[in-house]
Scaffold this motif. Structure first.
Motif, PDB file in Angstrom:
ATOM      1  N   UNK A 177       0.856  -1.186   0.000  1.00 44.29           N
ATOM      2  CA  UNK A 177       0.000   0.000   0.000  1.00 44.29           C
ATOM      3  C   UNK A 177       0.891   1.235   0.000  1.00 44.29           C
ATOM      4  N   UNK A 178       0.653   2.131  -0.941  1.00 43.78           N
ATOM      5  CA  UNK A 178       1.456   3.357  -1.053  1.00 43.78           C
ATOM      6  C   UNK A 178       1.000   4.401  -0.038  1.00 43.78           C
ATOM      7  N   UNK A 179       1.955   5.101   0.526  1.00 47.78           N
ATOM      8  CA  UNK A 179       1.681   6.222   1.416  1.00 47.78           C
ATOM      9  C   UNK A 179       2.045   7.553   0.771  1.00 47.78           C
ATOM     10  N   UNK A 180       3.077   7.548  -0.082  1.00 50.38           N
ATOM     11  CA  UNK A 180       3.562   8.767  -0.727  1.00 50.38           C
ATOM     12  C   UNK A 180       4.028   8.458  -2.152  1.00 50.38           C
ATOM     13  N   UNK A 181       4.213   9.505  -2.937  1.00 51.10           N
ATOM     14  CA  UNK A 181       4.603   9.346  -4.335  1.00 51.10           C
ATOM     15  C   UNK A 181       6.039   8.858  -4.470  1.00 51.10           C
TER      16      UNK A 181
END
Length: 298
Positions: free
Chosen positions: A102-106
């Motif tokens: 799961x991505x939190x930031x770019x």
């Protein structure tokens, strides 16, 4: 430069359900990175509510999983996925993510490198997150090592081999620290999943604050699906994210499809009221024009 294209692999075996977790992985990758495309490689197309919600974000790529590489048999779907991801990145470049990442930031700050991986503790460089330009030299060197592939060694070519290649060819790889992609590790779930009522001492509250800050700045988190499913991941849902106060839920609420905050709702109500008033004013002008026309006829 690394293309802003994301790659996922799923459905190399037919029995695996497509859950909210998998939708969240896709939605977070999309929202954080705004990619040019999200390529989804599969043999058996998933079904269900969360699959239908995911499909609008995806470019579907049907594949036939490889059964051998350099003459060595590949039997487990996880090892087949190891090969597919490398071949896809060598051909197209981009950002490969496991479907439990799961991505939190770019990832944008990392796209100027040739190839990027991250530390999985002290074991090696984990292939659950790989960023690379097409035909990256590091990937070529890594792919060549599959000439010695042995399916009985579970994470050999996925974690340990890339570390050995990086040690031999450090000029071809940028390595992010252990907090960037793969922290916390599978044996320390507390930073993600502990609830506030569990922080009963000043020490635990300080630790929680520190760990929350680290996670909020991470590019992504690997959720160790094989080990965390029963206790944590199987209960994930939009309702869980809204109700829970743990760090994971707080960060991931932004990926839910909200009806809008109070200010947005208020603005929407104002716009609706304005449209009604404009409509009534237009109707009033039409009525007055009609009366004026009748008076002129008389």
């Amino acid at each position: 430069m690394i293309p802003n294209v994301i790659h996922f692999i799923f459905g190399l075996q037919s029995s695996r359900p497509f859950a909210f977790l998998h939708y969240l992985a896709i939605k977070s990758a999309h929202d954080c990175n705004r990619p040019d495309a999200i390529k989804f490689y599969y043999k058996y197309e998933p079904t269900g509510e969360w699959w239908e919600r995911s499909k609008p974000y995806l470019m579907l790529v049907k594949v036939e999983p490889p059964t051998e590489i350099f003459g060595n048999k590949i039997e487990h779907y996880a090892h087949q996925a190891d090969v597919i991801r490398l071949e896809s990145l060598l051909r197209d470049g981009g950002i490969y993510l496991d479907i439990d990442v799961v991505c939190f930031n770019s990832f944008k700050p990392l796209l100027n490198y040739d190839c990027v991986m991250g530390w999985e503790g002290t074991v090696g460089l984990c292939n659950a997150v790989i960023l690379a330009r097409p035909q990256a030299e590091f990937l070529k060197k890594w792919y060549e090592q599959f000439s010695s592939f042995d399916g009985s060694k579970w994470n050999e070519h996925a974690v340990r081999v890339p570390l050995r290649v990086a040690q031999q060819y450090p000029q071809y790889i940028h390595i992010e620290d252990r907090h960037a992609f793969f922290w916390p590790l599978y044996d320390m779930p507390a930073p993600l999943w502990d609830e506030p009522e569990q922080f009963k001492t000043l020490k635990s509250r300080i630790r929680h604050k520190f760990e929350s800050n680290i996670l909020s700045q991470s590019y992504c988190v690997h959720l160790w699906n094989q080990l965390w499913w029963d206790k944590y991941l199987s209960r994930l849902s939009p309702e869980y994210l809204r109700a829970s106060q743990n760090v994971f839920s707080k960060i991931c609420r932004k990926f839910l499809e909200h009806p809008g905050n109070k200010e947005e709702i208020s603005n929407n109500k104002y716009r609706c009221l304005l449209k009604i008033l404009i409509g009534l004013n237009s109707l009033r002008r039409s009525f007055l024009s009609l009366i004026k026309y009748k008076n002129l006829r008389q």
